[in-house]
Motif scaffolding. Sequence first.
Motif, PDB file in Angstrom:
ATOM      1  N   GLU A 356      16.359  39.571  49.022  1.00 33.53           N
ATOM      2  CA  GLU A 356      16.588  38.167  48.687  1.00 33.53           C
ATOM      3  C   GLU A 356      15.897  37.822  47.359  1.00 33.53           C
ATOM      4  OE1 GLU A 356      15.873  35.483  52.079  1.00 33.53           O
ATOM      5  OE2 GLU A 356      15.575  33.967  50.497  1.00 33.53           O
ATOM      6  N   LYS A 357      14.688  38.304  47.233  1.00 31.72           N
ATOM      7  CA  LYS A 357      13.944  38.039  45.990  1.00 31.72           C
ATOM      8  C   LYS A 357      14.632  38.710  44.798  1.00 31.72           C
ATOM      9  CE  LYS A 357       9.412  37.072  47.931  1.00 31.72           C
ATOM     10  NZ  LYS A 357       8.064  37.596  48.215  1.00 31.72           N
ATOM     11  N   ARG A 358      15.166  39.881  45.062  1.00 34.56           N
ATOM     12  CA  ARG A 358      15.877  40.612  44.018  1.00 34.56           C
ATOM     13  C   ARG A 358      17.128  39.842  43.578  1.00 34.56           C
ATOM     14  NH1 ARG A 358      19.285  44.544  42.442  1.00 34.56           N
ATOM     15  NH2 ARG A 358      18.339  46.270  41.301  1.00 34.56           N
ATOM     16  N   GLU A 359      17.791  39.232  44.523  1.00 34.18           N
ATOM     17  CA  GLU A 359      18.972  38.432  44.214  1.00 34.18           C
ATOM     18  C   GLU A 359      18.567  37.236  43.338  1.00 34.18           C
ATOM     19  OE1 GLU A 359      21.881  39.699  44.877  1.00 34.18           O
ATOM     20  OE2 GLU A 359      22.791  37.986  43.846  1.00 34.18           O
ATOM     21  N   ASN A 360      17.487  36.582  43.729  1.00 32.33           N
ATOM     22  CA  ASN A 360      16.991  35.439  42.945  1.00 32.33           C
ATOM     23  C   ASN A 360      16.496  35.859  41.558  1.00 32.33           C
ATOM     24  OD1 ASN A 360      17.490  33.902  45.195  1.00 32.33           O
ATOM     25  ND2 ASN A 360      15.364  33.989  45.931  1.00 32.33           N
ATOM     26  N   ALA A 361      16.074  37.120  41.460  1.00 29.47           N
ATOM     27  CA  ALA A 361      15.517  37.615  40.198  1.00 29.47           C
ATOM     28  C   ALA A 361      16.533  37.553  39.064  1.00 29.47           C
ATOM     29  CB  ALA A 361      15.012  39.042  40.376  1.00 29.47           C
ATOM     30  N   LYS A 362      17.816  37.618  39.419  1.00 34.27           N
ATOM     31  CA  LYS A 362      18.850  37.624  38.379  1.00 34.27           C
ATOM     32  C   LYS A 362      18.749  36.403  37.470  1.00 34.27           C
ATOM     33  CE  LYS A 362      21.967  40.512  41.054  1.00 34.27           C
ATOM     34  NZ  LYS A 362      23.072  40.558  42.025  1.00 34.27           N
ATOM     35  N   GLU A 363      18.315  35.309  38.040  1.00 30.63           N
ATOM     36  CA  GLU A 363      18.197  34.089  37.232  1.00 30.63           C
ATOM     37  C   GLU A 363      16.887  34.017  36.472  1.00 30.63           C
ATOM     38  OE1 GLU A 363      19.048  30.662  39.593  1.00 30.63           O
ATOM     39  OE2 GLU A 363      21.039  31.432  40.104  1.00 30.63           O
ATOM     40  N   LEU A 364      16.015  34.972  36.726  1.00 29.44           N
ATOM     41  CA  LEU A 364      14.694  34.930  36.088  1.00 29.44           C
ATOM     42  C   LEU A 364      14.532  35.961  34.973  1.00 29.44           C
ATOM     43  CD1 LEU A 364      12.587  34.476  39.335  1.00 29.44           C
ATOM     44  CD2 LEU A 364      12.934  32.759  37.537  1.00 29.44           C
ATOM     45  N   VAL A 365      15.552  36.797  34.794  1.00 30.74           N
ATOM     46  CA  VAL A 365      15.427  37.869  33.798  1.00 30.74           C
ATOM     47  C   VAL A 365      15.087  37.301  32.422  1.00 30.74           C
ATOM     48  CG1 VAL A 365      16.660  39.712  32.574  1.00 30.74           C
ATOM     49  CG2 VAL A 365      16.925  39.461  35.053  1.00 30.74           C
ATOM     50  N   ASN A 366      15.835  36.287  32.009  1.00 31.70           N
ATOM     51  CA  ASN A 366      15.582  35.704  30.690  1.00 31.70           C
ATOM     52  C   ASN A 366      14.220  35.034  30.592  1.00 31.70           C
ATOM     53  OD1 ASN A 366      17.880  36.582  29.484  1.00 31.70           O
ATOM     54  ND2 ASN A 366      19.060  34.722  29.938  1.00 31.70           N
ATOM     55  N   VAL A 367      13.759  34.511  31.700  1.00 34.03           N
ATOM     56  CA  VAL A 367      12.434  33.882  31.701  1.00 34.03           C
ATOM     57  C   VAL A 367      11.361  34.930  31.431  1.00 34.03           C
ATOM     58  CG1 VAL A 367      10.740  32.628  33.093  1.00 34.03           C
ATOM     59  CG2 VAL A 367      13.185  32.058  33.268  1.00 34.03           C
ATOM     60  N   PHE A 368      11.396  36.029  32.183  1.00 35.11           N
ATOM     61  CA  PHE A 368      10.365  37.049  32.017  1.00 35.11           C
ATOM     62  C   PHE A 368      10.483  37.788  30.685  1.00 35.11           C
ATOM     63  CE2 PHE A 368       9.882  36.491  36.601  1.00 35.11           C
ATOM     64  CZ  PHE A 368       8.506  36.529  36.717  1.00 35.11           C
ATOM     65  N   LYS A 369      11.693  37.928  30.175  1.00 35.77           N
ATOM     66  CA  LYS A 369      11.866  38.684  28.926  1.00 35.77           C
ATOM     67  C   LYS A 369      11.715  37.824  27.673  1.00 35.77           C
ATOM     68  CE  LYS A 369      14.858  42.220  28.766  1.00 35.77           C
ATOM     69  NZ  LYS A 369      16.176  42.891  28.826  1.00 35.77           N
ATOM     70  N   TYR A 370      12.174  36.567  27.772  1.00 35.46           N
ATOM     71  CA  TYR A 370      12.241  35.793  26.527  1.00 35.46           C
ATOM     72  C   TYR A 370      11.675  34.375  26.599  1.00 35.46           C
ATOM     73  CZ  TYR A 370      15.903  39.370  26.145  1.00 35.46           C
ATOM     74  OH  TYR A 370      16.602  40.545  26.193  1.00 35.46           O
ATOM     75  N   GLU A 371      11.857  33.709  27.736  1.00 40.82           N
ATOM     76  CA  GLU A 371      11.644  32.256  27.718  1.00 40.82           C
ATOM     77  C   GLU A 371      10.372  31.755  28.380  1.00 40.82           C
ATOM     78  OE1 GLU A 371      15.241  31.045  29.598  1.00 40.82           O
ATOM     79  OE2 GLU A 371      16.487  31.852  27.973  1.00 40.82           O
ATOM     80  N   GLY A 372       9.750  32.584  29.205  1.00 41.33           N
ATOM     81  CA  GLY A 372       8.496  32.171  29.836  1.00 41.33           C
ATOM     82  C   GLY A 372       7.432  31.929  28.763  1.00 41.33           C
ATOM     83  N   LYS A 373       6.337  31.318  29.160  1.00 39.77           N
ATOM     84  CA  LYS A 373       5.313  30.944  28.180  1.00 39.77           C
ATOM     85  C   LYS A 373       4.767  32.178  27.441  1.00 39.77           C
ATOM     86  CE  LYS A 373       0.973  28.449  27.918  1.00 39.77           C
ATOM     87  NZ  LYS A 373      -0.232  28.279  28.716  1.00 39.77           N
ATOM     88  N   LEU A 374       4.391  33.203  28.204  1.00 43.87           N
ATOM     89  CA  LEU A 374       3.844  34.401  27.564  1.00 43.87           C
ATOM     90  C   LEU A 374       4.927  35.146  26.776  1.00 43.87           C
ATOM     91  CD1 LEU A 374       1.451  36.303  27.094  1.00 43.87           C
ATOM     92  CD2 LEU A 374       2.128  37.548  29.161  1.00 43.87           C
ATOM     93  N   ALA A 375       6.112  35.236  27.367  1.00 46.97           N
ATOM     94  CA  ALA A 375       7.207  35.947  26.686  1.00 46.97           C
ATOM     95  C   ALA A 375       7.474  35.327  25.320  1.00 46.97           C
ATOM     96  CB  ALA A 375       8.464  35.924  27.546  1.00 46.97           C
ATOM     97  N   LYS A 376       7.552  34.017  25.297  1.00 48.33           N
ATOM     98  CA  LYS A 376       7.801  33.302  24.044  1.00 48.33           C
ATOM     99  C   LYS A 376       6.731  33.627  23.005  1.00 48.33           C
ATOM    100  CE  LYS A 376      10.282  29.005  24.346  1.00 48.33           C
ATOM    101  NZ  LYS A 376      10.157  27.767  25.122  1.00 48.33           N
ATOM    102  N   GLN A 377       5.482  33.528  23.444  1.00 49.30           N
ATOM    103  CA  GLN A 377       4.355  33.857  22.553  1.00 49.30           C
ATOM    104  C   GLN A 377       4.496  35.260  21.979  1.00 49.30           C
ATOM    105  OE1 GLN A 377       0.461  33.717  24.410  1.00 49.30           O
ATOM    106  NE2 GLN A 377       0.816  31.589  24.999  1.00 49.30           N
TER     107      GLN A 377
END
Lengths: 382, 382
Positions: A356-377
């Motif tokens: 289930e978490k893996r399914e939800n992860a699909k929407e978080l890929v861009n956050v962890f790679k590009y858009e999250g606070k640390l990723a952006k930095q």
Amino acid sequence: MVYIVEDFSITPWEAKGKIDYNKLIEQFGTKAFDETLKNELASLAGEMHIFFRRNIVFSHRDFELILKDIKSGQGFFLYTGRAPGGPMHIGHILPFYLTKWLQEKFKVNVYIMIADEERYLQRDDLTYEDATKKWAYDNILDIIAVGFDENRTFIFQDTEYISKLYPKALRIAKKINFSLAKAVFGFENSTNIGIIFYPAIQMAPTFFEKRRCLIPAGIDQDPYWRIQRDIAEGMGYYKTAALHLKLIPALTGIWEKMSTSKPETCIFLKDDEKTVSSKIMKHAYSGGQATIELHRKLGGNPEVDVSFQWLYYFFEEDDAKIKKIEEDYRSGKMLSGELKQILVEKINKFLTVFREKRENAKELVNVFKYEGKLAKQMWEME
Amino acid sequence: MVYIVEDFSITPWEAKGKIDYNKLIEQFGTKAFDETLKNELASLAGEMHIFFRRNIVFSHRDFELILKDIKSGQGFFLYTGRAPGGPMHIGHILPFYLTKWLQEKFKVNVYIMIADEERYLQRDDLTYEDATKKWAYDNILDIIAVGFDENRTFIFQDTEYISKLYPKALRIAKKINFSLAKAVFGFENSTNIGIIFYPAIQMAPTFFEKRRCLIPAGIDQDPYWRIQRDIAEGMGYYKTAALHLKLIPALTGIWEKMSTSKPETCIFLKDDEKTVSSKIMKHAYSGGQATIELHRKLGGNPEVDVSFQWLYYFFEEDDAKIKKIEEDYRSGKMLSGELKQILVEKINKFLTVFREKRENAKELVNVFKYEGKLAKQMWEME
């Protein structure tokens, strides 16, 4: 609440002499992860991850300095990774749970390298697209499913983030000549020139912050960090610290390694309930006796029983329960089939949530790679 | 108008046996740049660059196929570069004029690699910032001053453009093992791992287009292209073609190489008029006699006279004039001082124009690196 079970330390690999962890500590020149460290970590964290309670973390470098940095308020950062060339199995993912726990307890940044080029360069049968697109994406979903803090975690693929890695890797590469690389990594004349350069890339993230880097990993990765530790201070950074984890054994036997290319040795994160059940029932190496009668009489041997070892390693977190299982199995009260059944249920419960978490992860890929606070930095880093 | 001066071919290096260009052709397994090629090129280009007229281009690989590609309309592309670690001198810049000429005549794309990391990795005394900022910028101004077509030319620094180079370099690196790299480039145990990987980066631009790449360069660069030619077709690209240029000799003697670290051997593009005059008057190796009387009687030797060689190589484009100079010098009618004075004037005239173009280049850096038509395309390349 601190759980350290001092009187409970099953170390089958040591017992069997196949993997002698004390010898590894000596050989690699690291330090044993001792009770003093455990107690201090426990008091700082407020509780203890199962890997510390069960002595899965058996060795370290400079972890006492990490504790000092926590206490002084300077903090530290975590670095780990994955080279994507196929589906991830249980053995791949569990160390990420330790990393996540450390992040949660100390609110620190986590950098996760997806070393797509490493796997591509190593494997003749792997295409560039499969490594950098298909498996990179697939493995990233698994890693996100672990539940890292999206504003304190940066997941990067080397082939995408190379513009930021390369300048650091060049400074490192300039300090490593072929003799050294050959001696440390065992390069041969047949090693391709990409693989020869790669260690410089792998070391680069240890210079992402002017704080101490902590790397939870197998001790086999230590050579990378030994070189890093030789050159870091001369470059104005900290020597990296490390936590070394014991290997989780293959289903097929405690002296074997899980291998993606031998599906019977491991449980993949994508295995369904039936596959999990059938793999464990068929392949999990048993410490039980040949017949039920003999088993009731002589009892089973948890030291070599892989189902027990997996429960011990991660899947039965409750110290009282695992102790009871051990006693019942050793006494013959619990049969091998029953023990296996416990593991099947634990793993299927774990994988149901994970899916289930893996399914939800699909929407978080861009956050962890590009858009999250640390990723952006990190994408804006000079 | 086609100028090919068949009966006029001074080849002092060959004559002296110090650099035997025929031997180089044999040794490197390339082909002599012969009259047939010259005539065909001349008829396609409508005129001939001085480097062809004066046999400065002495060898090639697959240039007959480049001519075929021109005739068929498929076209080709040019690739050249510079590793920035100091100021550029005359010997560095002249080959760019040949590249520019080919671009003009055939309206083709030119890719210019600024191999900032190569020089940084090679030189212990060079900081990362000096290579990648100071000298990269400085050298780019010089290159832009040559006058390339701003919409058909892409100048890229490896450390900036690595995100696009790395994927191609990895595919190349996977095909080059350490034995091969060692044999071809002479790597040693003391060579750093950055240098070992670098050939894969240098080869990457030969795969920028699915057309044939033409590289004008010294024959000493041939090893890079020999490996490229071995692997290109298997990767779905063309074997690269090359034009090999004779070395322009050092001021201090025709068997020496110009060296940035020995200012007396070369004229820097930033040398002022007085410096140019004084360097040539003081240091230019003369083929004249010890006294004026002897010179008038015995005549000078243009084969070893560096001032004559420089005029011949590039600075006296007029074939009739250079022939007259040669005859007058050989007969003793022209003195060494007079010959030197011609070169001083020619170079100062060249540098006066160059300085102005270099000043204007400052406003074009972004165009060639990022905003020109080709540059833009290359930054958007998948």
